[in-house]
Scaffold this motif. Structure first.
Motif, short mmCIF file in Angstrom:
data_model
loop_
_atom_site.label_atom_id
_atom_site.label_comp_id
_atom_site.label_asym_id
_atom_site.label_seq_id
_atom_site.Cartn_x
_atom_site.Cartn_y
_atom_site.Cartn_z
N TRP A 146 46.38 35.04 35.92
CA TRP A 146 46.14 36.29 37.11
C TRP A 146 46.79 37.34 36.38
N GLU A 149 45.86 39.34 34.00
CA GLU A 149 43.89 40.06 34.05
C GLU A 149 44.56 40.82 35.33
N ASN A 150 45.44 40.90 35.56
CA ASN A 150 45.93 41.94 36.63
C ASN A 150 46.96 42.42 36.31
N ASP A 152 47.46 45.71 34.68
CA ASP A 152 47.52 46.82 35.63
C ASP A 152 48.36 46.94 37.40
N ARG B 47 40.87 41.31 29.56
CA ARG B 47 40.13 42.15 30.37
C ARG B 47 40.31 42.99 31.71
N ARG B 48 40.00 44.08 32.49
CA ARG B 48 40.20 45.03 33.06
C ARG B 48 40.75 44.31 34.04
N SER B 49 41.07 44.69 35.22
CA SER B 49 41.34 43.63 36.03
C SER B 49 40.52 43.19 37.33
N GLU B 50 39.99 42.11 37.30
CA GLU B 50 38.68 41.95 37.57
C GLU B 50 39.72 40.84 39.18
N PRO B 51 39.21 40.49 40.23
CA PRO B 51 39.60 39.26 40.94
C PRO B 51 39.11 38.31 40.64
N PRO B 52 39.71 37.40 40.83
CA PRO B 52 38.93 35.99 40.01
C PRO B 52 37.60 35.24 40.42
N LYS B 74 36.59 32.20 29.76
CA LYS B 74 37.72 31.51 30.59
C LYS B 74 39.00 30.40 30.19
N GLU B 77 40.60 30.46 27.31
CA GLU B 77 41.64 31.39 27.49
C GLU B 77 42.85 30.27 28.23
N GLU B 78 42.43 29.39 28.86
CA GLU B 78 42.51 28.38 29.58
C GLU B 78 43.38 27.01 28.85
N VAL B 81 46.66 28.96 27.31
CA VAL B 81 47.31 28.97 28.76
C VAL B 81 48.22 27.43 28.61
#
Lengths: 210, 960
Positions: A146, A149-150, A152, B47-52, B74, B77-78, B81
């Motif tokens: 997370w 992804e955030n 910024d 990716r631009r920040s997207e809320p989950p 995802k 990605e998971e 990670v």
């Protein structure tokens, strides 16, 4: 053009050279005989803030003075700090002549570095603020995925907490308020309002308990 | 197609696509191999920040760069990670820069998400240490101006951040070029304007960050333009704006002190703000501006401490300022400043309480009574649930324990609880504090506790423990057996160099302190070098063995250990071992034949150095002459190595008939023995030594540059500390350094003029000797402007008729021409007038004529010099009541080096022999043996030997 980062001088005996030798630097703080606080009173409290993943790789790092002038030294320092701190569950360490407070969360490690003369609680307040702000921004999911992804948001949060080594804000609520204004993202704002209330409640409870 | 099948197919297809996308990535990488290879394992925030909860949908169809990524979903990605493997990087550089950011920024209409996304990437790249290409970075930087047209808040904030980040990362690239290239400055202007607009705009959320970004790219000339806005921003009612402005001003102080200074009134106003951070920043700025003005700082302190502060941070800042003022005042503790600090011990914030406690602990010369409240506060913290607080408390208590162990005794119980703390740093600090405060009886128990967790703590703290033990050994010499055992167990365990060195240092100091521990200590060290990976330590121990081994009861048992080194180790250690062997041979007749046999074997060694040493020692030993042994084996060279190097080079450049004279080489200013630190702080001492070694060289060069001093020969000695000939707060500050040559002395006067309305010219220091010294010439300092140090010299010849009268007092007077000057413009009047200024008297003593020299083996040196010029006299020191005092005075008076640790007087004895070694100017060895007897007063029998008669006479004459 000024470089405020260059302002606070590294203290002798700490920093790159000290930490590079694998850590065994002259233990400036703990064993030092000189009782004097050699430091000039200053607002420049924070030497560095960084966030590593659970392999010790850098996700986000800001250095505020030239204790570690080059990227290579920074990386070495981070690696050493990580090796030293990742296995233990404590929150404070003394390393390379510097005080390091840290916190782990799932697969992230958050570090705040200050001089060995620095008030440990001040460093701690920065770390707490950073963690709380991120936690709020990531909706309690303070983990690598997370965060990436955030990114910024993370940059903005850190920018609001520390500016050039000076603590700019230590209250997570304020930080969130300053960073969080996505007008286009209604769901987020809604939720954030409730969350703000929630944590405000907690805050009040906490202060009453105290 | 049935629906279920189709769904499955679709999923398959999607998977295939996903794979395809990855392949595409791979291909891309192949296309830009260099770019991609540069950042393996780097993970772009792709990716631009997207809320989950939300999807990547927004990105689809946005830009080619993002389409490529959309399949990178995802799941991949998971797993990436989870595996903790570097996630597939699609060449982060490629993404950020191949599609030139400038182009994306210039698209109309602006796509805020895409642009913010690119900015995030740029920031991330900078963060990962990527080097940005000059052109693309400059382009992107200036193209950002365009983005200010968009009103997207995130984009705007990212812009500020990127400006700040890029301005310091690529400072030389962007800003400097923009200054040099014509019009570059102009290119910066739109950016500047946009920021200024945001700073003064309506949107509060933009203003603070805009101020900070703006100040980051501002230089002192541009600062003038925004000064008005800055002043307004400082007193702005929105806290974030005010804070930002204050902090930025603080950053700006460095380059534009004079401009920022003018904002003090605004800062003063902000300091009374209700917002805690604003207050903190305002006070910080005020202090930074005024810190050179003691009065202003005092005023500020009293003002803000009286009314009380809101912010705990501000309290901490004020406590620091107050303690600094106190430290400088160096005066009583009755001052309101101390009261303020003490009152902070009752603050409701732990941070403030701790800061106050630590400030009191750090104040120099604090009495136990003043410490008590601080210590009791720290004691409370010891049981705090917060690790950081416990750590801070124990660390501070540890500091207290160094100076006032008794003050901490009250906390012993709390400290013992902390020994089992889960944070090992805390536990170690607790233990070391206990070691300092504990009584002799508790040592055994504590040592047991330490050994239980010694393996778990880091080397850094192990060193702290070793230092504590070392201090303990000095305090309780009787406990050395327990401590020594503990040290040896530690020595056997794994550890880094610093740690091992600390242990070895500690053991060596114990051996030196306690004669009875010598044998065990040496044999343990022998065992250690059997398996020692650190060359430095091995050679050091070998050196020690060579020095101490022959004096033990059974020297032969060490030979095996030493010779094993010759057989097994690499060349440096072998060379050390050969030297050690030779020392045994030189001091022990019985062992000489076997040593000779061993050395003969070493002559065959592969390494040059080892072979050379063996051959040399073999030949010296075969002569069987004590004087040779003493001069060439037991006591090494005493000259300074860089000096020798320079002298030899000089000699080879100018070949002459004369053989090279070793006496022309300056002596080592710091005798080698002082490397062996005498007290606990093991790491701290090394530094100044290097400085001292080069100090004389610097003087030598400076003096050689003065034509009047040619022909004086080599510089023999420079006095170690400049003597102040004036009080520190007078009009002129003069400090004198004495340089001794073979037949002359040069006095160097470092002068500083502290009057800003005067310029001095032609400054000399006139000297009137009381003895037969003769002043030869004065070398004036031509001009001495305000606050710029200058140097003048006085050259005197040593007395010829009565060469023993070296001790002398000079009365000094400074003569100069004063020219008034305007302190503001610096213009100097044409006309000046003569003036004089009386300085304090300057003493020249015997010590100025003798250089300290370390003789490792005094007896051998004593025999080597011989009794040709030996004189002996007996004196009564009527004013001195103890042996220590007598020893201290003699050493200081003669300026010679005490050998074989004879400067330490064992307790409960009434006789003592002090051995001193030195070199008299001209290069004659001087040795003094003084036997002291304590009855009611001290009686001293001085025996002096030298290779010349004069030094002996001088010493006896001066003592008498």
């Amino acid at each position: 053009m000024q470089r405020p980062e260059a302002w606070p001088r590294p203290h002798p005996g700490e920093g790159a050279a000290a930490a590079q030798a694998g850590g065994p630097a002259p233990p400036v703080g703990a064993g030092e005989p000189s009782g004097l606080r050699l430091q000039e009173p200053s607002l420049y409290t924070i030497k560095a803030v960084f966030i590593l993943d659970n392999d010790g790789r850098r996700l986000l790092a800001k250095y505020y003075d030239d204790t570690f002038p080059s990227m290579k030294e920074q990386m070495v320092f981070e690696k050493n700090v990580f090796n030293k701190t990742s296995r233990t569950e404590s929150e404070i360490a003394f390393f390379g002549g510097m005080t390091i407070v840290y916190k782990s969360s799932i697969d992230l490690f958050l570090y705040v570095v200050g001089s060995s003369h620095e008030n440990e609680l001040m460093l701690m307040s920065v770390l707490t603020c950073l963690f709380e702000s991120l936690s709020h921004m990531l909706r309690k999911n303070v983990e690598k995925r997370w965060l990436l992804e955030n990114m910024d948001g993370a940059f903005l949060v850190l920018d609001e907490i520390v500016d050039g080594g000076v603590i700019l804000e230590s209250d997570p609520q304020q930080v969130i308020q300053k960073v969080n204004f996505r007008a286009d993202d209604s769901s987020l704002t809604e939720q954030s309002v409730t969350q703000v209330l929630q944590s405000a409640k907690e805050q009040i409870k906490w202060s009453l308990l105290k | 197609m049935p629906p279920h099948l189709s769904r499955r197919r679709r999923r398959q297809r999607e998977c295939a696509q996903a794979r395809g996308a990855q392949c595409a990535c791979a291909e891309r990488r192949a296309t830009w191999p260099a770019a991609a290879r540069k950042c393996p394992g780097k993970r772009p925030p792709h990716r631009r920040s997207e809320p989950p909860g939300s999807d990547v949908r927004l990105l689809r169809g946005a830009a080619p760069a993002s389409t490529m990524l959309k399949k990178f979903d995802k799941k991949d990605e998971e797993s990436a990670v989870a595996k903790a493997a570097p996630p597939v990087s699609c060449g982060s550089r490629t993404l950020a820069f191949v599609h030139s950011p400038a182009r994306v920024f210039n698209e109309t209409p602006i796509n805020p998400r895409k642009c913010a996304h690119i900015l995030t990437k740029i920031l991330y790249l900078i963060n990962q240490g990527e080097h940005l290409g000059t052109t693309e970075a400059t382009e992107a930087f200036f193209a950002m101006t365009k983005l200010f047209q968009s009103n997207d808040p995130t984009l705007r904030r990212m812009c500020y951040l990127t400006i700040k980040e890029m301005s310091c990362i690529a400072e030389d690239v962007i800003i400097v070029t923009s200054r040099q290239v014509p019009g570059g400055r102009a290119a910066l202007c739109p950016l500047f304007c946009s920021l200024t607009k945001d700073m003064t705009g309506k949107e509060d959320n933009y203003r603070g960050p805009a101020v900070r970004a703006l100040c980051q790219i501002t230089d002192s000339t541009m600062l003038q333009a925004i000064e008005r806005y800055m002043k307004q921003a400082i007193v702005d009612k929105v806290p974030s704006v005010s804070s930002s402005a204050l902090v930025s001003s603080l950053h700006l102080l460095k380059c534009s002190f004079d401009v920022v200074k003018r904002w003090v009134n605004e800062a003063q106003e902000a300091a009374s703000s209700d917002n805690i951070m604003v207050q903190y920043h305002a006070l910080g700025l005020l202090y930074h501006v005024r810190k050179n003005d003691r009065l202003a700082v005092n005023k500020m302190l009293s003002k803000f401490t009286r009314h009380g502060l809101k912010s705990p941070f501000a309290y901490c800042m004020m406590i620091r300022v107050a303690s600094k003022q106190l430290e400088e005042e160096d005066g009583s503790r009755d001052s309101p400043l101390f009261d303020f600090i003490e009152s902070c011990l009752r603050n409701k914030h732990e941070m403030v309480v701790y800061e106050a406690a630590s400030a009191i602990v750090n104040l120099p010369g604090c009495s136990a009574k003043e410490l008590a409240p601080a210590v009791s506060v720290l004691q409370l913290f010891c049981s705090s649930p917060k690790a950081a607080l416990r750590y801070a408390a124990v660390r501070t208590l540890n500091k207290v324990a160094m100076k006032h162990p008794s003050a901490v005794t009250a906390c012993n119980l709390d400290l013992e609880n902390l020994v089992t703390d889960s944070n090992r740093s805390i536990a170690t600090l607790a233990i070391t504090t206990l070691l300092k405060t504990g009584s002799e009886s508790s040592i055994d128990r504590l040592m047991k506790q330490i050994s239980s967790f010694m393996s778990e703590i880091s080397d850094e703290f192990k060193v702290v423990v070793v230092q504590a033990i070392s201090a303990l050994c000095q305090k309780y010499p009787r406990k050395h057996a327990v401590l020594m055992n503990f040290l040896f167990t530690m020595l056997r365990e794994e550890g880094g160099f610093e740690y091992k060195r600390a242990i070895v240092d500690c053991i060596i100091s114990i051996i030196e302190e306690n004669a009875e521990s010598k044998e065990t200590g040496l044999s343990h060290l022998c065992e250690f070098i059997e398996d020692c990976e650190f060359t430095v330590l091995a050679t050091r121990i070998l050196h020690l063995l060579g020095q101490e081994g022959p004096k033990t009861n059974n020297p032969s048992k060490y030979i095996r250990f030493i010779y094993n080194r010759v057989v097994l180790e690499h060349e440096e250690v072998r060379a050390g071992a050969v030297s050690a062997l030779a020392k045994f041979g030189a001091q022990n007749e019985e062992m000489l034949p076997s040593i000779l046999v061993l050395l003969k074997r070493c002559v065959m060694d592969d390494d040059n150095e080892v072979r050379d040493r063996a051959t040399f020692y073999l030949n010296v030993l075969e002569q069987k002459q004590k004087a040779l042994n003493a001069g060439y084996i037991l006591n090494g060279l005493t000259v300074s190595i860089p000096g020798l190097e320079r002298a030899l080079q000089q000699y080879t450049l100018e070949p002459s008939e004369k053989p090279f004279d070793l006496k022309s080489v300056p002596l080592a200013t710091t005798p080698m023995a002082e490397q062996r630190m005498e007290t606990t702080p093991i790491s701290a001492v090394r530094q100044p030594e290097k400085v001292a070694a080069t100090r004389q060289e610097i003087f030598q060069e400076q003096l050689a540059a003065v034509p009047e001093f040619h022909g004086l020969g080599p510089l023999f000695k420079s006095s170690s500390e400049p003597v102040a000939l004036t009080e520190s707060e007078t009009e002129y500050v003069i400090r004198c350094t004495k340089h001794t040559f073979t037949e002359h002395m040069v006095f160097q006067f470092d002068c500083t003029n502290t009057l800003n309305d005067q310029t001095l010219e032609n400054v000399t220091v006139q000297m009137e000797p009381t003895e037969a010294y003769e002043v030869l010439c004065y070398v004036p300092a031509r001009t001495l402007p305000y606050n710029q140090p200058g140097t003048c010299y006085t050259l005197v010849a040593l007395p010829r008729e009565d060469p023993t009268a070296v001790a002398c007092t000079f009365s000094c007077m400074m003569k100069f021409t004063v020219k008034d000057c305007d302190p503001t413009t610096g213009e100097t009047d044409e006309e000046g007038y003569e003036d004089e200024y009386v300085l304090e008297d300057l003493e020249v003593t015997v010590a100025d004529h003798i250089q300290k020299v370390m003789k490792l083996n005094f007896e051998a040196a004593w025999d080597e010099v011989g009794d040709e010029f030996e004189k002996e006299e007996t004196f009564t020191l009527s004013t001195i009541k103890t042996l220590e005092e007598a020893v201290g005075n003699i050493v200081k008076f003669l300026g010679m080096h005490p050998c074989e640790r004879s400067d330490r007087v064992p307790d409960n004895k009434n006789t003592h022999t002090l051995l001193l070694a030195g070199v008299f100017r001209g290069g004659h060895d001087v040795l003094v043996r003084s036997r002291l007897l304590l009855l009611d007063t001290v009686t001293m029998q001085v025996t002096a030997r030298s290779s010349e008669e004069l030094p002996v006479d001088i010493i006896l004459a001066s003592v008498g």
